[in-house]
Structure formats: structure tokens, C-alpha cells
Write an enzyme that holds these catalytic residues in place. Structure first.
Site, PDB file in Angstrom:
ATOM      1  N   LYS A  39       0.883  -1.176   0.000  1.00 16.43           N
ATOM      2  CA  LYS A  39       0.000   0.000   0.000  1.00 16.43           C
ATOM      3  C   LYS A  39       0.922   1.228   0.000  1.00 16.43           C
ATOM      4  O   LYS A  39       1.393   1.665   1.041  1.00 16.43           O
ATOM      5  CB  LYS A  39      -0.872  -0.021   1.259  1.00 16.43           C
ATOM      6  CG  LYS A  39      -2.219   0.668   1.116  1.00 16.43           C
ATOM      7  CD  LYS A  39      -2.176   2.091   0.615  1.00 16.43           C
ATOM      8  CE  LYS A  39      -1.912   3.095   1.714  1.00 16.43           C
ATOM      9  NZ  LYS A  39      -1.736   4.479   1.189  1.00 16.43           N
ATOM     10  N   GLU A  52       9.336   1.918  11.177  1.00 17.27           N
ATOM     11  CA  GLU A  52      10.401   2.910  10.965  1.00 17.27           C
ATOM     12  C   GLU A  52       9.703   4.265  10.947  1.00 17.27           C
ATOM     13  O   GLU A  52       8.990   4.592  10.003  1.00 17.27           O
ATOM     14  CB  GLU A  52      11.105   2.587   9.646  1.00 17.27           C
ATOM     15  CG  GLU A  52      12.486   3.160   9.587  1.00 17.27           C
ATOM     16  CD  GLU A  52      12.465   4.570   9.069  1.00 17.27           C
ATOM     17  OE1 GLU A  52      12.326   5.498   9.901  1.00 17.27           O
ATOM     18  OE2 GLU A  52      12.572   4.740   7.852  1.00 17.27           O
ATOM     19  N   CYS A  70      13.401  10.576   6.992  1.00 19.93           N
ATOM     20  CA  CYS A  70      13.271  10.104   8.378  1.00 19.93           C
ATOM     21  C   CYS A  70      14.577  10.302   9.133  1.00 19.93           C
ATOM     22  O   CYS A  70      14.572  10.612  10.320  1.00 19.93           O
ATOM     23  CB  CYS A  70      12.831   8.652   8.403  1.00 19.93           C
ATOM     24  SG  CYS A  70      13.697   7.639   7.214  1.00 19.93           S
ATOM     25  N   GLU A  99       9.836  16.130  15.255  1.00 21.16           N
ATOM     26  CA  GLU A  99      10.209  15.985  13.851  1.00 21.16           C
ATOM     27  C   GLU A  99       9.428  17.013  13.027  1.00 21.16           C
ATOM     28  O   GLU A  99       8.201  16.990  13.005  1.00 21.16           O
ATOM     29  CB  GLU A  99       9.877  14.563  13.380  1.00 21.16           C
ATOM     30  CG  GLU A  99      10.344  14.288  11.973  1.00 21.16           C
ATOM     31  CD  GLU A  99      10.161  12.830  11.566  1.00 21.16           C
ATOM     32  OE1 GLU A  99       9.042  12.303  11.736  1.00 21.16           O
ATOM     33  OE2 GLU A  99      11.127  12.241  11.074  1.00 21.16           O
TER      34      GLU A  99
HETATM   35  P1  NAD Z   1       1.492   8.688   7.658  1.00 19.79           P
HETATM   36  O1  NAD Z   1       2.274   7.939   8.672  1.00 19.79           O
HETATM   37  O2  NAD Z   1       0.071   8.947   7.961  1.00 19.79           O
HETATM   38  O3  NAD Z   1       1.549   7.900   6.248  1.00 19.79           O
HETATM   39  C1  NAD Z   1       2.498   6.917   5.920  1.00 19.79           C
HETATM   40  C2  NAD Z   1       1.806   5.765   5.215  1.00 19.79           C
HETATM   41  O4  NAD Z   1       0.828   5.210   6.089  1.00 19.79           O
HETATM   42  C3  NAD Z   1       1.050   6.158   3.938  1.00 19.79           C
HETATM   43  O5  NAD Z   1       1.131   5.115   2.991  1.00 19.79           O
HETATM   44  C4  NAD Z   1      -0.379   6.276   4.422  1.00 19.79           C
HETATM   45  O6  NAD Z   1      -1.330   6.066   3.394  1.00 19.79           O
HETATM   46  C5  NAD Z   1      -0.438   5.155   5.437  1.00 19.79           C
HETATM   47  N1  NAD Z   1      -1.494   5.310   6.450  1.00 19.79           N
HETATM   48  C6  NAD Z   1      -2.075   6.458   6.908  1.00 19.79           C
HETATM   49  N2  NAD Z   1      -3.017   6.190   7.831  1.00 19.79           N
HETATM   50  C7  NAD Z   1      -3.036   4.846   7.980  1.00 19.79           C
HETATM   51  C8  NAD Z   1      -3.765   3.951   8.814  1.00 19.79           C
HETATM   52  N3  NAD Z   1      -4.697   4.378   9.668  1.00 19.79           N
HETATM   53  N4  NAD Z   1      -3.501   2.630   8.725  1.00 19.79           N
HETATM   54  C9  NAD Z   1      -2.553   2.167   7.886  1.00 19.79           C
HETATM   55  N5  NAD Z   1      -1.840   2.953   7.057  1.00 19.79           N
HETATM   56  C10 NAD Z   1      -2.068   4.282   7.108  1.00 19.79           C
HETATM   57  O7  NAD Z   1       2.276  10.016   7.342  1.00 19.79           O
HETATM   58  P2  NAD Z   1       1.728  11.391   6.690  1.00 19.79           P
HETATM   59  O8  NAD Z   1       0.390  11.753   7.228  1.00 19.79           O
HETATM   60  O9  NAD Z   1       1.842  11.254   5.232  1.00 19.79           O
HETATM   61  O10 NAD Z   1       2.829  12.411   7.242  1.00 19.79           O
HETATM   62  C11 NAD Z   1       2.685  12.946   8.543  1.00 19.79           C
HETATM   63  C12 NAD Z   1       4.014  13.019   9.253  1.00 19.79           C
HETATM   64  O11 NAD Z   1       4.609  11.709   9.327  1.00 19.79           O
HETATM   65  C13 NAD Z   1       5.084  13.835   8.557  1.00 19.79           C
HETATM   66  O12 NAD Z   1       4.962  15.191   8.864  1.00 19.79           O
HETATM   67  C14 NAD Z   1       6.349  13.240   9.089  1.00 19.79           C
HETATM   68  O13 NAD Z   1       6.687  13.803  10.320  1.00 19.79           O
HETATM   69  C15 NAD Z   1       6.014  11.786   9.289  1.00 19.79           C
HETATM   70  N6  NAD Z   1       6.512  10.930   8.190  1.00 19.79           N
HETATM   71  C16 NAD Z   1       7.618  10.196   8.431  1.00 19.79           C
HETATM   72  C17 NAD Z   1       8.123   9.392   7.417  1.00 19.79           C
HETATM   73  C18 NAD Z   1       9.360   8.575   7.624  1.00 19.79           C
HETATM   74  O14 NAD Z   1      10.032   8.221   6.671  1.00 19.79           O
HETATM   75  N7  NAD Z   1       9.668   8.212   8.834  1.00 19.79           N
HETATM   76  C19 NAD Z   1       7.514   9.341   6.171  1.00 19.79           C
HETATM   77  C20 NAD Z   1       6.350  10.095   5.965  1.00 19.79           C
HETATM   78  C21 NAD Z   1       5.871  10.881   6.987  1.00 19.79           C
END
Ligand code: NAD
Length: 477
Positions: free
Chosen positions: A172, A247, A281, A380
């Protein structure tokens, strides 16, 4: 352009018939649509993967699996420019960075293809009338939830290791950036990956992502993203006892002592925070500098920050746009808070006059004398904002470095060999770089965090252990 799901080597519409818009971060304009998957689509993908897991893929000899993944690696390399162009537009990252990400996904498959037939079990001394051995077996069907910051690289590191160990995968990708991963699927069919081995359902995290985490047919989940979502994924997976690798990002410190080679450090410190517009990250987002060199180092770094050019991904700037309007607002809110707290902006980069008006641009910002306990030094930001903090002693540096809830990567800059090791052993971090920094790099290097940075290890040979289950067989003669 409308992109469909990829299930059992076929392109299929989401059962809802709905789509989600894809926005170009450089312009803020929609330019494509992706399928909006629901639980029913995830279920179809899991069933296809289960078929592959006990079918052609599961029965394939390790050497044949290795050759197939090597073919995929070469095909990805052959398509490096196409993948880079897709990734650059979709994520907003400068084309040069996207090229390096496209090379990295090929390298992940190469690395893991080479490891397929070298993952040995052990024999264990036991009473003389026994032979005891261990074997590593695939989980079966693994789930992969991928963020938008490095779609190709994170796909490569988790799906590469999962396929190498004989799992079939359901992926996904993030709604904000997933087109390069769909292109990889197309290439995977061309090289002959058996039907159902790799399945991709696009859509929203709260729908498709949540359904994947909760699906009882998923035996292991690899998640990269925010701590909040990571926790939800782990909770959903716990309901069916699926192990999870999380992660979750960090607030990674770079610690520069007064005996450091500053000429070597400055460009690395800059790159560690502007790479991918700070949306990494392992971004080096806290800079701890020994007071004796603080003014000198900050002066040199300020020059570098001011010289950066922020603009559209296709123009290959130093810093591209942020991924979306929400992320831009989030970074701006942090900067507003810095302003209100009287934290000084030591330097800021330039916005290219040709940058399209609707894009999500934030030029790199260097903040000075940030109090170590302030939100700007603790949370972060996920943008090109570097928080600099002066310190006096090694003990103080260690205490500041370890003061956040995260622990992903640390960089230590000193010529003192004893201090290098002493500090590396005491800093709370999954990876420590001495006199260099590797945000996002190093296919061969095990990677993962502690605390709110998550748990489990990806990359390197270590990842292969996470994607397998150890079985002990005790034979009485
Ligand atoms: P997120 O964690 O919501 O999204 C990451 C992934 O998880 C995406 O594929 C998303 O579709 C999926 N996802 C979202 N809600 C979900 C759920 N309930 N169940 C399962 N999967 C789900 O991140 P975001 O909203 O895109 O970004 C928000 C913050 O997260 C950013 O500001 C940043 O601080 C952090 N972030 C960190 C990384 C990293 O590499 N560690 C990557 C993206 C975002």
C-alpha cells in the site's frame, strides 16, 4: 491519466470505481488519478499473494528466485531515467536526487538477489542421540505500507528483502506519491515475476492502509511513516498476532566537537537537512556544536544556506517543494513558533524566481541557539529546518543528543578516536556515523530505530531475519 491497482499481474479498477487525485508538488496542480482501494481490494490482493506463496513463487528454488530478482534489478537500472522522471514529478524531489533513488531501488534488488541462497540455518549441539537444526522460512504474505518521501527506496528495501526470502507481497504505497512503484510492477511482469507475487493497492491510508494492517491473511507488516500511524498499524496487526517492523522517523543529532574537520563537515551538515527538502526520516535536523567553534561553524553554514536555490523539481534545484499543502503549513507553523519564542533565523535560502506559484516551497532555514527542550529541538518537523544548539562538554552533548523520544541516526564529528567510540556507544541511536553522515544511504547497512523511531531492522543482511520465521527441528535418531 488513471492508474489502476496491480493484482495477480493484472491492472484492475478499485471495486469502488473511485479514484484519488495526484498532485504535482512543484505546481500544486492535479495531473493524474490513482485507484481508491477499500478492504475488498486489499482482500483480493491478499488472496492473490496467498496463491503465489503456495504456488509458483513459493515452490521456486532459491537460485532461480535469485536470478529472477537480479533480472528485475537490471531492468530497473535500464529504466533508471524513466523511474527518476516519474519519482521527481510525483514527490517534488530534484531530478538528480530521484536518479539516485532509482539507482538505489535497483541496488536493493541486486543486494537481496545475491543474498537469497546464502541465508543458512544452524545446527545445535544437543544430547548425542539427536540432531537439531534451524531453518528460516518465509512468513507467507507480507504487507508493506510505504510513505511518500522515498517511494522507490523504501519499496526496494522492504519488498526486496521480503521477496528474496520467499514471501509474496501486498503493498500500500502513499496516496501522495506512488506512481514509481506502479511502474516497478509493470517492469516486474516483464521480467517474469509469477502472478500474485507482488500486488499493489493504492488509495488512502485510513481505508486501504487500515484494511491491510487489519487483514488476518497478512503475516508480517513493514511500516514506514509517522509514529501516530505506526502505533495504529501495530495495534491492528496485534489483533491477528502479525509481527511489525516500524520505521517512524527521528530528530537525528549531528554533534560537532571543536577538533572536527569543519571543512569536511559543513557540506555534509547542509546536505543532511536539505536532501529531499528535509523530508527524510533520518534527516540530520539537530546540530550540536561545541561552543569554541560555534560562531565560526554557524557563519560558514549560514553562507551555504543562503546560497541554496529552492525551486521546481524538474529544474534540479538544491531543494525542491514539500510534498503537499498540509506539510507546508506544518513547517510554517513550526517557523512561526520559533519566531514567537524569539529563536533567531541565522540564514535562509533563496526561492527561485521561476518557481511556479502554486508549489509548496519552503527554502532551507538555519535556526540558532535553540533551547534543547523547545519543540523545535524535540519534534520531527519534516522540512528543511535545522535547529542549532551550542554545548560545552561531551557529557552535555550526550545528554542533549539523548533528550528526545527518538533514536534513529546520529553523526559525530571529532578527530579523537577514543571519543568517537565512547560517544557512539552511548548515544541512543540505531545508526551512528563518525565524521560522515548517511541520511537515507547505505543499502548494506542495517537501519532502524529505538523509542519513537520504531523497532525492527531493515536494509542490509539483517532485514532477511525480520522477513523470515526461524524454525527449530529436533530429530531423535
Ligand atoms: P502517515 O504515517 O500517515 O503515512 C504513511 C503511510 O501510512 C502512507 O502510505 C499512508 O497512506 C499510510 N497510512 C495512513 N493512515 C493509515 C492507517 N490508519 N492505517 C494504515 N496505514 C495508514 O504520514 P503522513 O500523514 O503522510 O505524514 C505525517 C508526518 O509523518 C510527517 O509530517 C512526518 O513527520 C512523518 N513521516 C515520516 C516518514 C518517515 O520516513 N519516517 C515518512 C512520511 C511521513
Amino acid at each position: 491519466m488513471k492508474y489502476k491497482n496491480f493484482i495477480a499481474n493484472k491492472w484492475v479498477d478499485a471495486l469502488s470505481g473511485q479514484y484519488v487525485k495526484v498532485i504535482d508538488p512543484s505546481t500544486g496542480q492535479p495531473y493524474a488519478e490513482i485507484a481508491r482501494s477499500s478492504a475488498a481490494d486489499i482482500d483480493a490482493a491478499v488472496q492473490a499473494a496467498q496463491g503465489a506463496s503456495v504456488g509458483a513463487w513459493g515452490k521456486m528454488a532459491p537460485a532461480a528466485r535469485s536470478r529472477l530478482l537480479l533480472r528485475l534489478s537490471q531492468a530497473l537500472l535500464d529504466q533508471q531515467e524513466t523511474l527518476a522522471q516519474i519519482e521527481s514529478r510525483d514527490t517534488g524531489k530534484p531530478i538528480k536526487q530521484a536518479r539516485s533513488d532509482a539507482a538505489a531501488v535497483a541496488r536493493y534488488f541486486e543486494f537481496y538477489a545475491g543474498a537469497v541462497d546464502k541465508l543458512h540455518g544452524t545446527t545445535i549441539p544437543y544430547p548425542h542421540d539427536y540432531t537439531v537444526l534451524t531453518v528460516r522460512e518465509p512468513h507467507g504474505v507480507t504487507g508493506h505500507i510505504i510513505p511518500w518521501n522515498y517511494p522507490l527506496q523504501i519499496f526496494g528495501r522492504s519488498v526486496g528483502a521480503a521477496l528474496a526470502t520467499g514471501n509474496a507481497c501486498v503493498v500500500k504505497p502513499a496516496e501522495d506519491a506512488c506512481l514509481s512503484i506502479l511502474k516497478v510492477a509493470e517492469i516486474a511482469v516483464e521480467v517474469g515475476l509469477p502472478e500474485g507475487t507482488l500486488n499493489i493497492c493504492t488509495g488512502l491510508g485510513s481505508e486501504a492502509g487500515a484494511a491491510l494492517s487489519a487483514h488476518p491473511g497478512i503475516a508480517h507488516i513493514s511500516f514506514t511513516g509517522s509514529p501516530q500511524t505506526g502505533k495504529q498499524v501495530a495495534q491492528a496487526a496485534a489483533d491477528h498476532f502479525a509481527p511489525v517492523t516500524l520505521e517512524l522517523g527521528g530528530k537525528s543529532p549531528q554533534i560537532v566537537f571543536s577538533d572536527a574537520d569543519i571543512d569536511a563537515a559543513v557540506p555534509v551538515l547542509l546536505n543532511a537537512i536539505i536532501q529531499n527538502a528535509g523530508q527524510t526520516c533520518s534527516a540530520g535536523s539537530r546540530l550540536l556544536v561545541q561552543r569554541a567553534i560555534y560562531t565560526d561553524l554557524m557563519g560558514r553554514l549560514a553562507e551555504q544556506f543562503k546560497a541554496t536555490r529552492t525551486g521546481a523539481a524538474a529544474d534540479d534545484p538544491d531543494c525542491g517543494p514539500l510534498i503537499n499543502a498540509r506539510q507546508l503549513e506544518r513547517v510554517k507553523a513550526f517557523l512561526q513558533e520559533a519566531d514567537e519564542a524569539g529563536i533567531s533565523v541565522v540564514a535562509q535560502g533563496q526561492l527561485d524566481i521561476n518557481a511556479p506559484k502554486g508549489g509548496y516551497y519552503q527554502p532551507p532555514v538555519l535556526l540558532g541557539d535553540v533551547p534543547p527542550s523547545h519543540r523545535l529541538a524535540q519534534e520531527e518537523i519534516f522540512g528543511p529546518v535545522l535547529a542549532a544548539i551550542p554545548f560545552d562538554t561531551e557529557e552535555e552533548a550526550l545528554s542533549i543528543a539523548n533528550s528526545t523520544p527518538f533514536g534513529l541516526v546520529a553523526g559525530v564529528w571529532t578527530q579523537d578516536g577514543a571519543r568517537q567510540l565512547r560517544f557512539a556507544r552511548k548515544v541512543r541511536s540505531g545508526q551512528v556515523f563518525i565524521n560522515n553522515y548517511g541520511a537515507g544511504g547505505g543499502v548494506e547497512l542495517p537501519f532502524g530505530g529505538t523509542g519513537q523511531s520504531g523497532y525492527g531492522r531493515e536494509k542490509g543482511f539483517e532485514a532477511l531475519y525480520g522477513f523470515t520465521v526461524l524454525k527449530t527441528i529436533a530429530i531423535k535418531h
